[in-house]
Motif scaffolding. Structure first.
Motif, PDB file in Angstrom:
ATOM      1  N   MET A 130       0.744  -1.031  -0.043  1.00 14.68           N
ATOM      2  CA  MET A 130       0.055   0.071   0.088  1.00 14.68           C
ATOM      3  C   MET A 130       0.864   1.382   0.130  1.00 14.68           C
ATOM      4  O   MET A 130       2.014   1.259   0.714  1.00 14.68           O
ATOM      5  CB  MET A 130      -1.019   0.104   1.202  1.00 14.68           C
ATOM      6  N   PRO A 131       0.586   2.405  -0.477  1.00 11.62           N
ATOM      7  CA  PRO A 131       1.226   3.772  -0.579  1.00 11.62           C
ATOM      8  C   PRO A 131       0.846   4.114   0.819  1.00 11.62           C
ATOM      9  O   PRO A 131      -0.045   4.062   1.581  1.00 11.62           O
ATOM     10  CB  PRO A 131       0.548   4.394  -1.970  1.00 11.62           C
ATOM     11  N   LYS A 132       1.748   5.166   0.992  1.00  7.55           N
ATOM     12  CA  LYS A 132       1.521   6.053   2.360  1.00  7.55           C
ATOM     13  C   LYS A 132       0.829   7.540   1.841  1.00  7.55           C
ATOM     14  O   LYS A 132       1.397   8.053   0.560  1.00  7.55           O
ATOM     15  CB  LYS A 132       2.808   6.268   3.140  1.00  7.55           C
ATOM     16  N   LEU A 133       0.192   7.911   2.656  1.00  6.71           N
ATOM     17  CA  LEU A 133      -0.562   9.242   2.189  1.00  6.71           C
ATOM     18  C   LEU A 133       0.068  10.383   3.014  1.00  6.71           C
ATOM     19  O   LEU A 133       0.589  10.751   4.075  1.00  6.71           O
ATOM     20  CB  LEU A 133      -2.035   9.262   2.674  1.00  6.71           C
ATOM     21  N   TYR A 134       0.400  11.561   1.884  1.00  5.10           N
ATOM     22  CA  TYR A 134       0.902  12.630   2.386  1.00  5.10           C
ATOM     23  C   TYR A 134       0.377  13.865   1.618  1.00  5.10           C
ATOM     24  O   TYR A 134      -0.178  13.871   0.508  1.00  5.10           O
ATOM     25  CB  TYR A 134       2.599  12.628   1.919  1.00  5.10           C
TER      26      TYR A 134
END
Length: 387
Positions: free
Chosen positions: A251-255
């Motif tokens: 999963m990607p990380k949210l920024y």
């Protein structure tokens, strides 16, 4: 005007391509930059209703006015113009004839990609970087002030208090820009979704959990995330694909592209509240990641930033892929350097049989250890050296 680090790349692109598009979030300084760098070009705002109507009804006649080229501001407001622009560019070999700006990534639209492929270069322009603020003697005195204030130019140049500016920015974005990208019937749900994203800053993006909290299906979440990405509100940092025989998180990380916007969405009302806020570490991580994203865009680089995490929780906050080497960076919100700061990079170096790395932290001391690992304060890390 504060000198922008993207100036060099923009000048270079304008000498190599027939047209250049400068895209980024609303109020990031696109118009100021392009007008300053190309003062001889006619400036045309497609936000103006009369101008936009002319361009929509007679795109050929509209473009014929600008035989020497022009700056077309908010070009995404008139998508039909791009097909006619293709013909004009093909009739001339002049470089940098048209400069386009836009507050959403209109280059992702398939018809525009097809129309202008090979003719147009693009540059992403985000709000001020730390180096740019330092050059203008505008850098906030403390880290908490930096996180709270964010980096949008009007907050500094018009001296508008962040707690006044950001709520109006959010309102304008949700009620106007979102509807231009996609006609969402329930803006209240979308704004709640936006605030929930702010509460997940720096975390792995769990779309299912987000959908349940908002009360919409997964397809809607996907569509809304695309809106936030294309309008430069969020950035999804992808995990690096090289696994070194480990099972990896996928999963990607949210920024977010700006911590001031995150603070406003979280209801933080002054810098003092950040010191004890449960998301202070995530805000600092977001801030540092954002600085690297800005720099890679300013230098005309893309797609070289990742994070790394295996299924046992071993993690590197940021990996820079330089082609022949993966460079690890850890981000620590504490102000005192401790041995635990080195755990992640030491694990990475043992795993990959490499040396070196950088820790960026919230303190003010600089160190260089014998194992090649450097420790940099948040305001002194020259991020351009990493690319």
């Amino acid at each position: 005007m504060i000198a922008r680090e993207a100036e060099k790349e923009l000048r270079l692109l304008s000498k190599q391509f027939k047209a250049v598009a400068v895209v980024g979030p609303r109020q990031s300084g696109k118009t100021t930059l392009t007008r300053a760098l190309f003062p001889s070009k006619t400036y045309v705002s497609l936000e103006n209703p009369d101008t936009r109507q002319f361009a929509e009804q007679d795109p050929r006649g509209f473009l014929a006015q600008y035989t020497e080229g022009a700056i077309l501001d908010e070009a995404q407001r008139v998508p039909a113009i791009f097909s006619y622009l293709q013909q004009l560019l093909d009739e001339s070999n002049a470089a940098g004839r048209f400069i386009l700006t836009g507050s959403n990534n209109f280059l992702l639209q398939q018809n525009i990609v097809q129309s202008l492929a090979g003719r147009l270069a693009y540059l992403y322009l985000l709000p001020f970087s730390v180096n740019e603020l330092k050059s203008g003697d505008l850098l906030p005195k403390t880290l908490n002030e930096m996180l709270f204030t964010g980096s949008y130019p009007p907050v500094f140049q018009q001296e508008i208090a962040p707690e006044k500016w950001f709520p109006n920015y959010i309102k304008t974005y949700v009620e106007r820009d979102v509807r231009l990208i996609k006609n969402i019937s329930n803006l209240g749900d979308f704004e709640r979704f936006l605030r929930l994203c702010a509460g997940r800053v720096g975390q792995l993006l769990n779309k299912s959990s987000l959908g349940i909290e908002v009360g919409v299906d997964s397809k809607t979440i996907d569509a809304w995330l695309t809106i936030l990405e294309s309008s430069f509100i969020i950035h999804l940092l992808k995990p690096h694909h090289q696994n070194f025989n480990k099972r990896l998180v996928k999963m990607p990380k949210l920024y977010f592209h700006d911590t001031g916007l995150v603070c406003a969405l979280l209801g933080i009302q002054n810098p003092l509240q950040i010191q004890t806020h449960p998301l202070r570490g995530s805000l600092f991580e977001n801030f540092v990641i954002g600085e690297f994203i800005k720099m890679q865009y300013n230098l005309g680089n893309q797609g070289r930033l990742y994070f790394w995490r295996d299924n046992k929780g071993n993690e590197i906050d940021l990996i820079i892929d330089n082609g022949d080497k993966l460079y690890p960076i850890e981000i620590k919100a504490g102000q005192t350097i401790t041995q635990t700061y080195f755990k992640g990079i030491n694990f990475w170096n043992n795993l990959t049989t490499t040396t070196g790395g950088t820790i960026i932290y919230a303190g003010d001391m600089e160190q260089k250890r014998s194992n090649g690992i450097e420790v940099k304060p948040w305001f002194q890390a020259d991020i351009s050296n990493f690319f």
